[in-house]
Motif scaffolding. Structure first.
Motif, PDB file in Angstrom:
ATOM      1  N   THR A 232       0.859  -1.181   0.000  1.00 39.38           N
ATOM      2  CA  THR A 232       0.000   0.000   0.000  1.00 39.38           C
ATOM      3  C   THR A 232       0.896   1.232   0.000  1.00 39.38           C
ATOM      4  O   THR A 232       2.122   1.128  -0.066  1.00 39.38           O
ATOM      5  N   GLY A 233       0.295   2.408   0.113  1.00 37.43           N
ATOM      6  CA  GLY A 233       1.076   3.634   0.089  1.00 37.43           C
ATOM      7  C   GLY A 233       1.525   4.121   1.444  1.00 37.43           C
ATOM      8  O   GLY A 233       2.173   5.171   1.546  1.00 37.43           O
ATOM      9  N   ASP A 234       1.214   3.386   2.507  1.00 37.41           N
ATOM     10  CA  ASP A 234       1.605   3.797   3.857  1.00 37.41           C
ATOM     11  C   ASP A 234       1.432   2.589   4.778  1.00 37.41           C
ATOM     12  O   ASP A 234       1.038   1.503   4.349  1.00 37.41           O
ATOM     13  N   MET A 235       1.684   2.775   6.066  1.00 36.83           N
ATOM     14  CA  MET A 235       1.700   1.646   6.994  1.00 36.83           C
ATOM     15  C   MET A 235       0.303   1.043   7.163  1.00 36.83           C
ATOM     16  O   MET A 235      -0.714   1.719   7.011  1.00 36.83           O
ATOM     17  N   VAL A 236       0.283  -0.257   7.496  1.00 30.23           N
ATOM     18  CA  VAL A 236      -0.951  -1.020   7.668  1.00 30.23           C
ATOM     19  C   VAL A 236      -1.048  -1.424   9.140  1.00 30.23           C
ATOM     20  O   VAL A 236      -0.471  -2.425   9.567  1.00 30.23           O
ATOM     21  N   VAL A 237      -1.789  -0.604   9.914  1.00 28.14           N
ATOM     22  CA  VAL A 237      -2.057  -0.893  11.316  1.00 28.14           C
ATOM     23  C   VAL A 237      -3.372  -1.645  11.455  1.00 28.14           C
ATOM     24  O   VAL A 237      -3.560  -2.448  12.371  1.00 28.14           O
ATOM     25  N   SER A 238      -4.295  -1.387  10.542  1.00 32.48           N
ATOM     26  CA  SER A 238      -5.583  -2.075  10.489  1.00 32.48           C
ATOM     27  C   SER A 238      -5.388  -3.592  10.473  1.00 32.48           C
ATOM     28  O   SER A 238      -4.422  -4.097   9.905  1.00 32.48           O
ATOM     29  N   SER A 239      -6.299  -4.306  11.125  1.00 36.26           N
ATOM     30  CA  SER A 239      -6.265  -5.769  11.080  1.00 36.26           C
ATOM     31  C   SER A 239      -7.175  -6.262   9.977  1.00 36.26           C
ATOM     32  O   SER A 239      -8.294  -5.768   9.813  1.00 36.26           O
ATOM     33  N   PRO A 240      -6.738  -7.228   9.184  1.00 33.76           N
ATOM     34  CA  PRO A 240      -7.504  -7.664   8.017  1.00 33.76           C
ATOM     35  C   PRO A 240      -8.701  -8.540   8.380  1.00 33.76           C
ATOM     36  O   PRO A 240      -8.753  -9.148   9.446  1.00 33.76           O
ATOM     37  N   VAL A 241      -9.658  -8.586   7.447  1.00 32.00           N
ATOM     38  CA  VAL A 241     -10.802  -9.485   7.513  1.00 32.00           C
ATOM     39  C   VAL A 241     -10.737 -10.413   6.306  1.00 32.00           C
ATOM     40  O   VAL A 241     -10.414  -9.968   5.193  1.00 32.00           O
ATOM     41  N   VAL A 242     -11.039 -11.693   6.508  1.00 29.66           N
ATOM     42  CA  VAL A 242     -11.081 -12.655   5.413  1.00 29.66           C
ATOM     43  C   VAL A 242     -12.513 -13.144   5.259  1.00 29.66           C
ATOM     44  O   VAL A 242     -13.118 -13.650   6.204  1.00 29.66           O
ATOM     45  N   ALA A 243     -13.085 -12.976   4.043  1.00 24.64           N
ATOM     46  CA  ALA A 243     -14.459 -13.390   3.782  1.00 24.64           C
ATOM     47  C   ALA A 243     -14.665 -13.490   2.280  1.00 24.64           C
ATOM     48  O   ALA A 243     -13.900 -12.920   1.492  1.00 24.64           O
ATOM     49  N   ASP A 244     -15.714 -14.205   1.889  1.00 26.22           N
ATOM     50  CA  ASP A 244     -16.130 -14.230   0.477  1.00 26.22           C
ATOM     51  C   ASP A 244     -16.978 -12.993   0.252  1.00 26.22           C
ATOM     52  O   ASP A 244     -18.170 -12.975   0.532  1.00 26.22           O
ATOM     53  N   MET A 245     -16.381 -11.950  -0.275  1.00 30.40           N
ATOM     54  CA  MET A 245     -17.042 -10.657  -0.348  1.00 30.40           C
ATOM     55  C   MET A 245     -18.090 -10.580  -1.448  1.00 30.40           C
ATOM     56  O   MET A 245     -19.078  -9.848  -1.326  1.00 30.40           O
ATOM     57  N   ASP A 246     -17.897 -11.300  -2.537  1.00 30.31           N
ATOM     58  CA  ASP A 246     -18.776 -11.157  -3.701  1.00 30.31           C
ATOM     59  C   ASP A 246     -19.619 -12.390  -3.988  1.00 30.31           C
ATOM     60  O   ASP A 246     -20.325 -12.444  -5.002  1.00 30.31           O
ATOM     61  N   GLY A 247     -19.571 -13.399  -3.112  1.00 27.78           N
ATOM     62  CA  GLY A 247     -20.426 -14.570  -3.265  1.00 27.78           C
ATOM     63  C   GLY A 247     -20.032 -15.528  -4.360  1.00 27.78           C
ATOM     64  O   GLY A 247     -20.837 -16.363  -4.786  1.00 27.78           O
ATOM     65  N   ASN A 248     -18.772 -15.477  -4.826  1.00 24.98           N
ATOM     66  CA  ASN A 248     -18.334 -16.371  -5.903  1.00 24.98           C
ATOM     67  C   ASN A 248     -17.647 -17.625  -5.394  1.00 24.98           C
ATOM     68  O   ASN A 248     -17.140 -18.431  -6.184  1.00 24.98           O
ATOM     69  N   GLY A 249     -17.619 -17.819  -4.075  1.00 21.95           N
ATOM     70  CA  GLY A 249     -17.006 -19.016  -3.506  1.00 21.95           C
ATOM     71  C   GLY A 249     -15.536 -18.890  -3.196  1.00 21.95           C
ATOM     72  O   GLY A 249     -14.947 -19.817  -2.638  1.00 21.95           O
ATOM     73  N   ASN A 250     -14.912 -17.759  -3.534  1.00 23.69           N
ATOM     74  CA  ASN A 250     -13.498 -17.536  -3.264  1.00 23.69           C
ATOM     75  C   ASN A 250     -13.336 -16.448  -2.203  1.00 23.69           C
ATOM     76  O   ASN A 250     -14.137 -15.517  -2.124  1.00 23.69           O
ATOM     77  N   MET A 251     -12.288 -16.572  -1.424  1.00 22.36           N
ATOM     78  CA  MET A 251     -12.070 -15.643  -0.322  1.00 22.36           C
ATOM     79  C   MET A 251     -11.380 -14.367  -0.795  1.00 22.36           C
ATOM     80  O   MET A 251     -10.532 -14.379  -1.684  1.00 22.36           O
ATOM     81  N   GLU A 252     -11.777 -13.273  -0.146  1.00 25.53           N
ATOM     82  CA  GLU A 252     -11.087 -12.002  -0.290  1.00 25.53           C
ATOM     83  C   GLU A 252     -10.535 -11.569   1.066  1.00 25.53           C
ATOM     84  O   GLU A 252     -10.983 -12.046   2.110  1.00 25.53           O
ATOM     85  N   VAL A 253      -9.563 -10.661   1.016  1.00 30.74           N
ATOM     86  CA  VAL A 253      -8.992 -10.056   2.213  1.00 30.74           C
ATOM     87  C   VAL A 253      -9.236  -8.557   2.136  1.00 30.74           C
ATOM     88  O   VAL A 253      -8.946  -7.930   1.114  1.00 30.74           O
TER      89      VAL A 253
END
Length: 513
Positions: A232-253
């Motif tokens: 990314t363009g700067d530091m990542v302090v946020s904690s990620p979420v893993v889920a199937d965001m679009d309902g296609n059966g594959n995971m997104e972060v």
């Protein structure tokens, strides 16, 4: 003939920040807080209380819940969740930013509390006594802000503890012995809390965590080897979420960055699917649920631009925004706090000292304000759980100003709210009805068409305790036999293309009654 799945024990997931290891931050039991809640109890400390709260569990095996949290005053407190009375305190040698994970780390049937300290230590504490006798502590090379996850990463039947450190390492520690299993060196401080999930569908767990070197890393859970990284363009302090965001059966972060953007990445490759630009940095960790019954999830995330955003999980398009007039730098959470079978989003915020800040409760489908509760300066991460066993969720949150932990409940002290909240419809992705019900000691699912599903078991505090199935199911009837770790009330959750179905289950031991 029905296909039968026998599941004797939980697969790969243990309590972590946000209630489970993917960080979706959803509580499924309902509440009765349709109007401004009252304070059930409060506990004063000498300094600021916690950051990413999830420490609610039966720590001592007596059937009643405890609340566990850390404070800047170096102490870890364990309180009776119903009354706020202190059961034990463990004193470290420095500040506590990390939030606790509560799990049976050594397989002896008793719970441990695992938390990181600003003194560079990761502590494993006996949940009943509050001491480290017979437990362990692990020294990292730097302060620990990251909140640990306790997960069986290598499928050997024993959990590991995974956590980041200011020494730029991500550590995997044997949950039973406290010995290091692997470490991964990032390029800078790791404040982000790790999410754990099967990101690429290969049946093995990955660890996903951000770093102040402006990157998000996806690591092999068993070995710590890097699978991919996203800059990314700067530091990542946020904690990620893993889920199937679009309902296609594959995971997104999904994760935020100090470059003012929220990113959605392909879980298998780390390729960017979309990005959303806020007006300032995104330190807050997102929460994810389907609140409108379509195929895609919604993403809820706060920003230092004094706003809470709801985004379409498939495209990143903004659905609505709510202005708080103060930074939203801590995680939000989702729960049906008013008992209307729709999710609400709980929003903390932080103004300059000594302003009294408000815990906001918004209707998740449109961002309208349900209520606001003024507490103190810098409201920290809220968490919903049934702390007193009355079948209705309460809200637990801490504050910076005044150093206090609050438990909020409805003014009428309602009981029996525990029919589950729903975050979707009752049809599969083709519009056909699904059947999901209890059948003796098992769960029965009939799907008329092939459908991508997951079936999970949560305990009364909203923690994921068992993953029954996650994948494509052929058309027909399917029977699942859960195995739980103890007696109590549990929630069976079916997620599928059209939404979610839930079912309350009561067990007297290892099988459903």
């Amino acid at each position: 003939m029905a296909l039968i799945f026998l599941m004797a024990q939980a697969i790969g997931t243990w309590p972590a920040w946000g209630g489970e290891s993917t960080h979706k931050s959803i509580q499924l039991t309902r509440g009765a807080m349709a109007s401004v809640p009252v304070i059930r109890w409060q506990f004063g400390t000498i300094s600021s209380v916690e950051w990413q709260f999830s420490g609610v569990a039966d720590c001592d095996g007596d059937g009643d819940m405890e609340v566990v949290f850390g404070e800047w005053g170096w102490d870890i407190h364990c309180l009776d969740a119903s009354t706020g009375a202190e059961e034990w305190t463990f004193t470290t040698s420095s500040f506590l930013y990390s939030s606790p994970a509560i799990a049976d780390c050594d397989g002896d049937g008793d719970m441990e509390v695992v938390i990181g300290g600003w003194d560079g230590m990761v502590y494993c504490i006996n949940g009943s006594t509050g001491n480290t006798a017979g437990e362990w502590s692990f020294a990292t090379g730097g302060s620990v802000w990251s909140s640990p996850a306790v997960v069986d990463l290598d499928s050997d039947g024993h959990p590991e503890v995974v956590v980041g450190s200011y020494d730029a390492n991500i550590y995997c520690i044997d949950g039973q012995t406290g010995m290091e299993e692997w470490r991964f060196g990032a390029g800078n401080v790791v404040q982000s809390s790790p999410a754990v999930a099967d990101c690429d569908g290969d049946g093995e767990l990955e660890v996903v965590v951000g770093s102040n070197d402006d990157s998000l890393y996806c690591l092999d859970g068993a070995t710590g080897a890097r699978e991919w990284a996203f800059g990314t363009g700067d530091m990542v302090v946020s904690s990620p979420v893993v889920a199937d965001m679009d309902g296609n059966g594959n995971m997104e972060v999904v994760v935020g960055s100090y470059d003012d953007s929220l990113y959605c990445l392909d879980g298998a490759t780390g390729a960017r699917e979309w990005a959303f630009g806020a007006g300032d940095n995104i330190q807050s960790s997102p929460a994810v649920a389907n609140v409108d019954g379509d195929v895609a999830m919604e993403v809820f995330v706060g920003s230092h631009d004094d706003s809470l955003y709801c985004l379409d999980g498939a495209t990143g398009a903004r659905e609505w925004a709510f202005g708080t007039n103060a930074d939203v730098h801590n995680p939000v959470s989702l729960a049906d706090v008013d008992g209307d079978s729709k999710l609400e989003v709980l929003v903390p915020n932080c103004s300059p000292w000594p302003t009294v800040d408000t815990l906001y409760c918004l209707n998740a489908e449109d961002g309208s304000l349900l209520w606001g509760k003024g507490l103190a300066n810098d409201v920290h991460s809220p968490y919903a759980a049934d702390v007193d066993g009355d079948g209705c969720v309460e809200i637990i949150t801490g504050v910076y100003g005044g150093g206090t932990l609050y438990v909020l409940e409805d003014a009428g002290n309602a009981s029996g709210c525990d029919e589950p909240a729903h975050d979707g419809g009752s049809k599969d992705g083709s519009g056909h009805a699904l059947e999901f019900r209890a059948m003796g000691q098992s769960l029965y699912l009939f799907n008329p068409n092939p459908v991508q599903v997951s079936i999970e078991i949560y305990d009364a505090s909203g923690r994921l305790v068992q993953n029954l199935y996650d994948g494509l199911l052929n058309a027909g009837g399917h029977t699942f036999i859960p195995g739980t770790r103890g007696a109590g009330v549990y929630m069976a959750v079916l997620r599928y293309g059209g939404g979610m179905r839930t079912m309350k289950m009561i067990t007297g031991g290892t099988k459903w009654n």
